[in-house]
Design an enzyme around this catalytic site. Structure first.
Site, mmCIF file in Angstrom:
data_model
loop_
_atom_site.group_PDB
_atom_site.id
_atom_site.type_symbol
_atom_site.label_atom_id
_atom_site.label_comp_id
_atom_site.label_asym_id
_atom_site.label_seq_id
_atom_site.Cartn_x
_atom_site.Cartn_y
_atom_site.Cartn_z
ATOM 1 N N ASP A 121 6.488 58.673 -34.229
ATOM 2 C CA ASP A 121 5.073 59.635 -34.018
ATOM 3 C C ASP A 121 5.346 60.725 -32.959
ATOM 4 O O ASP A 121 5.170 60.501 -31.784
ATOM 5 C CB ASP A 121 3.810 58.983 -33.595
ATOM 6 C CG ASP A 121 2.756 59.590 -33.754
ATOM 7 O OD1 ASP A 121 2.905 60.808 -33.543
ATOM 8 O OD2 ASP A 121 1.553 59.012 -33.353
ATOM 9 N N GLY A 162 -9.816 54.246 -34.475
ATOM 10 C CA GLY A 162 -10.990 53.482 -33.771
ATOM 11 C C GLY A 162 -12.243 53.272 -34.592
ATOM 12 O O GLY A 162 -12.308 53.583 -35.830
ATOM 13 N N SER A 168 2.136 47.571 -33.744
ATOM 14 C CA SER A 168 2.147 48.708 -32.946
ATOM 15 C C SER A 168 2.998 48.265 -31.874
ATOM 16 O O SER A 168 3.118 47.024 -31.590
ATOM 17 C CB SER A 168 0.681 49.116 -32.287
ATOM 18 O OG SER A 168 0.076 47.807 -31.832
ATOM 19 N N ILE A 218 -5.015 50.510 -41.801
ATOM 20 C CA ILE A 218 -6.253 49.641 -41.541
ATOM 21 C C ILE A 218 -6.180 48.940 -40.265
ATOM 22 O O ILE A 218 -5.239 47.639 -40.565
ATOM 23 C CB ILE A 218 -6.876 49.065 -42.764
ATOM 24 C CG1 ILE A 218 -7.347 50.136 -43.987
ATOM 25 C CG2 ILE A 218 -8.263 48.242 -42.263
ATOM 26 C CD1 ILE A 218 -7.776 49.550 -45.201
ATOM 27 N N ASP A 219 -6.799 49.021 -39.188
ATOM 28 C CA ASP A 219 -6.698 48.186 -38.256
ATOM 29 C C ASP A 219 -8.144 47.782 -37.628
ATOM 30 O O ASP A 219 -8.581 46.578 -37.354
ATOM 31 C CB ASP A 219 -5.950 48.786 -37.037
ATOM 32 C CG ASP A 219 -5.722 47.860 -36.098
ATOM 33 O OD1 ASP A 219 -6.064 46.532 -35.987
ATOM 34 O OD2 ASP A 219 -5.054 47.928 -34.896
ATOM 35 N N ALA A 274 -7.985 54.993 -41.179
ATOM 36 C CA ALA A 274 -8.616 55.132 -42.438
ATOM 37 C C ALA A 274 -9.586 53.697 -42.569
ATOM 38 O O ALA A 274 -10.223 53.266 -43.727
ATOM 39 C CB ALA A 274 -7.794 55.115 -43.485
ATOM 40 N N SER A 275 -10.015 53.197 -41.428
ATOM 41 C CA SER A 275 -11.027 52.094 -41.534
ATOM 42 C C SER A 275 -12.235 52.651 -41.974
ATOM 43 O O SER A 275 -12.837 53.788 -41.138
ATOM 44 C CB SER A 275 -11.108 51.121 -40.173
ATOM 45 O OG SER A 275 -10.190 50.331 -40.072
ATOM 46 N N ASP A 300 4.420 50.816 -36.040
ATOM 47 C CA ASP A 300 3.204 51.727 -36.220
ATOM 48 C C ASP A 300 3.119 52.534 -34.954
ATOM 49 O O ASP A 300 3.274 51.973 -33.702
ATOM 50 C CB ASP A 300 1.827 50.978 -36.333
ATOM 51 C CG ASP A 300 0.512 51.714 -36.669
ATOM 52 O OD1 ASP A 300 0.937 52.764 -37.086
ATOM 53 O OD2 ASP A 300 -0.562 51.463 -36.090
#
Ligand code: G3H
Ligand code: 13P
Ligand code: ZN
Length: 311
Positions: free
Chosen positions: A104, A181, A50, A257-258, A215-216, A82
């Site tokens: 984005d 988040g 990011s 996934i973060d 998507a976590s 990202d």
């Protein structure tokens, strides 16, 4: 093997009914944990950075760490920006060796999103780099930008053909109810995703790779670990793994996934310090944190993404 773009990875993932994991990286231990898991399972991989991560670790360090991972693993790895928010940021990553960028423009009007995305695509493609764009707006926090639930909006399937046609983007991030988040749903709320929207998009854009952000799963084991060792996280609810598996079987080729990495790392470090309060050698707590990331990523690759053995 040198860095690759996501083109071939996504074609294979689309045809094979699985998704490639895109994991956010900020430092050496995170990169090592992720890449060691992918190596053991022979999985393709997207390492994503990011703008906040790039400010934190610096472009030069991240590039060199990822180069080291290529040497160690010999896997197909894409290095991806990202949530790039400006042409200049995307250009800087393209010029600096990234093989994929996200522009984005989802916070802009539709027409401004098209214009900005097209500008990035033209530059990226001229340099052999692929572009992910976003249509629709996810709720949650990314790089200190907080999108409230009221400002979030699902992707409109009626716009996708026009958007992809006019911008020339290589993949599309969509909003179907995931969010960034650890707090994706309200306490007591049943997690739900709009698979009907995904199915419509898939019909309108055959053979086109779709990306799922936010998507976590917010793995309960790690939230509990944080709270058992001095933390105070409120009820955190993520995307159930069955839903991610379902998405991975569809046109979704990249799953971001973060938060799960952050939770695994922080839970493990908190536990370490509560059990060893007098220790102060960073290797003693970063080593177990790296191992926790490796275990968590291996679980995702095998049981959620289905990309083991696909490198
Ligand atoms: O979607 C955002 C990612 O989780 C990156 O977070 O901007 O705080 O590095 P960050
Ligand atoms: P999570 O916060 O669900 O891990 O999402 C990460 C992400 O989408 C990065 O772009
Ligand atoms: Zn995201």
């Amino acid at each position: 093997m040198p860095l690759v773009t996501t083109k071939e990875m996504f074609r294979k993932a689309y045809d094979g009914g699985y998704a490639v994991g895109a994991f956010n990286v900020n430092n050496m231990e995170i990169i090592q944990g992720i890449t060691e898991a992918a190596k053991e399972l022979n999985a393709p991989l997207i390492l994503q950075v990011s703008s906040g991560a790039r400010r934190y670790a610096s472009h030069a360090y991240l590039i060199k760490l990822v180069e080291a991972a290529l040497v160690e693993t010999d896997l197909p790895i894409a290095l991806h920006l990202d949530h790039g928010d400006t042409f200049e940021l995307c250009k800087s990553c393209i010029d600096g060796g990234f093989t994929s960028v996200m522009i984005d423009g989802s916070h802009h009007s539709y027409e401004d999103n098209v214009k900005l995305t097209k500008q990035v695509v033209e530059y990226a493609h001229a340099h052999g780099v692929v572009v992910e764009a976003e249509l629709g707006r996810l709720a949650g926090i990314e790089d200190a930008v907080n999108v409230s639930e009221e400002d979030a909006s699902y992707t409109n399937p009626e716009q996708v053909v026009d958007f992809v046609g006019r911008t020339g983007c290589d993949s599309l991030a969509i909003a179907i109810g995931t969010s960034h988040g650890a707090y994706k749903f309200k306490p007591g709320q049943k997690p739900q995703l709009r698979f009907d929207i995904l199915a419509e998009i898939e019909k309108k854009l055959p053979n086109f790779p779709i990306v799922l952000h936010g998507a976590s799963s917010v793995i309960p084991e790690y939230v509990a670990m944080i709270n058992q060792h001095g933390g105070n996280m409120p009820d955190a609810i993520g995307i159930p793994e069955e839903m991610l598996r379902q998405a991975a079987r569809s046109a979704v080729c990249k799953i971001n996934i973060d938060s799960d990495l952050r939770l695994a790392m922080t839970g493990t470090i908190r536990k370490y310090f509560s059990e060893n309060p007098s220790h102060f050698d960073p290797r003693q707590y970063l080593g177990p944190a790296r191992a926790a990331i490796k275990g968590m990523v291996a679980h995702k690759i095998k049981n959620v993404l289905g990309c083991d053995g696909k490198a």
